[in-house]
Design an enzyme around this catalytic site. Structure first.
Site, PDB file in Angstrom:
ATOM      1  N   CYS A 264       0.812  -1.231   0.000  1.00 17.37           N
ATOM      2  CA  CYS A 264       0.000   0.000   0.000  1.00 17.37           C
ATOM      3  C   CYS A 264       0.842   1.277   0.000  1.00 17.37           C
ATOM      4  O   CYS A 264       0.343   2.337  -0.364  1.00 17.37           O
ATOM      5  CB  CYS A 264      -0.905   0.051   1.231  1.00 17.37           C
TER       6      CYS A 264
HETATM    7  O1  KQY Z   1      -4.247   1.169   0.901  1.00 20.34           O
HETATM    8  C1  KQY Z   1      -4.412   1.183   2.081  1.00 20.34           C
HETATM    9  N1  KQY Z   1      -4.455   0.082   2.745  1.00 20.34           N
HETATM   10  C2  KQY Z   1      -4.550   2.470   2.774  1.00 20.34           C
HETATM   11  C3  KQY Z   1      -5.384   2.506   3.969  1.00 20.34           C
HETATM   12  C4  KQY Z   1      -5.490   3.896   4.465  1.00 20.34           C
HETATM   13  C5  KQY Z   1      -6.063   4.005   5.752  1.00 20.34           C
HETATM   14  C6  KQY Z   1      -6.100   5.386   6.311  1.00 20.34           C
HETATM   15  N2  KQY Z   1      -5.997   5.298   7.713  1.00 20.34           N
END
Ligand code: KQY
Length: 363
Positions: free
Chosen positions: A355
Site C-alpha cells: 500500500c
Molecule cells: O491502501 C491502504 N491500505 C490504505 C489505507 C489507508 C487508511 C487510512 N488510515
C-alpha cells in the site's frame, strides 16, 4: 507532459505485472498524527527500511512534505531521491499514477481519489492533495497521462498478471462511496479499457475489517501468470475464514484471460494483530474522535508485499506464521531475495508494504 484523451487499450498500452522489470518505485513519507502513532516517528523508520530494501535494485523516489523534507533527506541514503510534494497521507499505491506500457514507453493513469469512500465512508477529509499527486508525479517523470479523475479507484484495489487478467473485490469497487452511479458492468469496462485486460475476476471480499472496503492487495496477489497467493486461515471460528473460503472457491472455479486454471497458494495469516492501549494513546483524534480503539483488530496479511527487481519485500508481524510465510514466498520467487520488514508500525496506519509503494515500469 500532456493529458491524453483516449484510453490505454485504444493506444496499445497495458498495465504490466508487478514482477516485470521496474524503472523505480514511488513512496511518500508518513507524518499525519491521526494515522501514525506518536507523530509518525516509528512509521518513518519502517518506511525507511522498506525504501532501503527496494533501492537495492531500483530507483526509489520518496515524496515528503515541506515540514518533513529535511528529516526525510537525513533519514534516507543519498541514492534515494527525496522530492518535496504535498499529500494528505502516505499511500503511494492508492494515489500515485498506475503506469501502463506499450513496451517502449510508459504513461500514467490518474484515477479519482476520495480517501476510500468520500463523504459516504471515507477515512479522512480533505483528500485534495492526495488526489493531485498522480498528475504531479507524471510531470516529475515527464510522462503523458490518461485522466480518469471522474472514476474513483485506488491502486490497491486492483492486481493484474500483465497477460490480460485483473483481480479485484466487489466489496471495494462496488462500495457506495466510490462510483455509486456506475453498474458492475460499467466499472468492469473501465478496468478493461484502462488496464487493457479482457478478464476481470471478482472476489467478493478481502481481509475482514480492512478499512479500504477490502482492497484486493491485502488478500490475493498474482505471483506468476496463472498463480496467486491467497491470505488464509484454517480457523473456522475466525470471521476471515468464510471470506477466504469464498475467494478460494471463486479462484479455483475461474480461468484467466489465457484460459489457464488458477493455482492458489494459501498464505496463512498471523494470529489476529490488535492495537494496544499505548499505541492508541499515540494517535491524535480526528474531528474530536479517536481513529482507533484499543483491542481493535488490524488488517494484518502477508499478501501485502512488494515485488522489486531484486527482492520481495514482505511484512513480518513477530508471529510464528512469519517464518512459513517467508518460506512460501521464497519458493514462489526463487530468483529474488525475500526481505522481511517488521511492519506493525505501517499496519497501524491501515495498510502495509504494498500500500505504501507504487512501481514504475521500465521505460
Ligand atoms: O491502501 C491502504 N491500505 C490504505 C489505507 C489507508 C487508511 C487510512 N488510515
Amino acid at each position: 507532459m500532456k493529458t491524453i484523451n483516449s484510453t490505454p487499450k485504444a493506444d496499445g498500452f497495458h498495465m504490466p505485472a508487478e514482477w516485470d522489470r521496474h524503472y523505480g518505485c514511488i513512496m511518500i513519507f508518513p507524518e499525519r498524527s491521526d494515522s501514525w502513532q506518536y507523530g509518525g516517528y516509528a512509521a518513518r523508520k519502517a518506511f525507511v527500511e522498506v525504501a532501503r530494501a527496494i533501492a537495492e535494485s531500483e530507483f526509489v523516489t520518496v515524496c515528503a512534505s515541506e515540514a518533513q523534507y529535511e528529516n526525510a533527506r537525513r533519514m534516507l541514503p543519498d541514492h534515494i531521491r527525496v522530492v518535496e510534494m504535498s499529500s494528505n497521507d502516505a499511500w503511494a499505491r492508492d494515489y500515485a499514477p498506475t503506469f501502463v506500457t506499450n513496451g517502449s514507453d510508459i504513461r500514467g493513469i490518474n484515477w479519482g481519489f476520495n480517501a476510500w469512500g468520500g463523504l459516504a465512508d471515507g477515512l479522512y477529509f480533505p483528500w485534495d492533495k492526495d488526489d493531485k499527486m498522480a498528475r504531479k508525479l507524471c510531470d516529475l517523470y515527464n510522462k503523458d497521462m490518461y485522466d480518469f479523475g471522474s472514476f474513483i479507484l485506488e491502486g490497491g484495489s486492483i492486481h493484474v498478471d500483465g497477460e490480460g487478467t485483473c483481480i479485484t473485490t466487489e466489496a471495494c469497487l462496488l462500495s457506495a462511496g466510490r462510483n455509486p452511479n456506475l453498474s458492475k458492468t460499467e466499472i468492469e469496462n473501465y478496468l478493461r479499457e484502462c488496464l487493457n485486460v479482457n478478464k476481470v475476476i471478482w472476489l467478493k471480499n478481502g481481509i475482514w475489517g480492512d478499512e479500504t472496503n477490502e482492497h484486493v492487495d491485502n488478500i490475493c496477489a498474482f505471483v506468476k501468470p496463472g498463480e496467486v497467493v491467497l491470505a488464509w486461515t484454517d480457523d473456522t471460528n475466525d470471521p476471515q475464514y468464510e471470506l477466504s473460503r469464498s475467494c478460494l472457491e471463486i479462484l479455483e472455479s475461474s480461468t484467466d484471460a489465457r484460459g489457464r486454471r488458477i493455482t492458489v497458494h494459501k498464505l496463512r495469516l498471523p494470529a489476529p494483530v490488535t492495537i494496544t492501549e499505548e499505541e492508541c494513546a499515540g494517535l491524535d483524534t480526528m474531528n474530536f474522535a479517536p481513529t482507533r480503539t484499543p483491542g481493535e483488530r488490524l488488517a494484518a496479511s502477508y499478501v501485502n508485499f512488494y515485488i522489486s527487481n531484486g527482492a520481495v519485500v514482505m511484512p513480518f508481524f513477530g508471529d510464528p506464521a512469519d517464518k512459513p510465510a517467508r518460506e512460501l514466498l521464497a519458493e514462489l520467487f526463487p530468483e529474488r531475495k525475500v526481505v522481511p520488514v517488521m511492519a506493525r508500525d505501517i499496519l497501524i496506519g491501515g495498510g502495509n508494504i504494498h500500500c505504501i509503494t507504487q512501481q514504475i515500469p521500465l521505460f
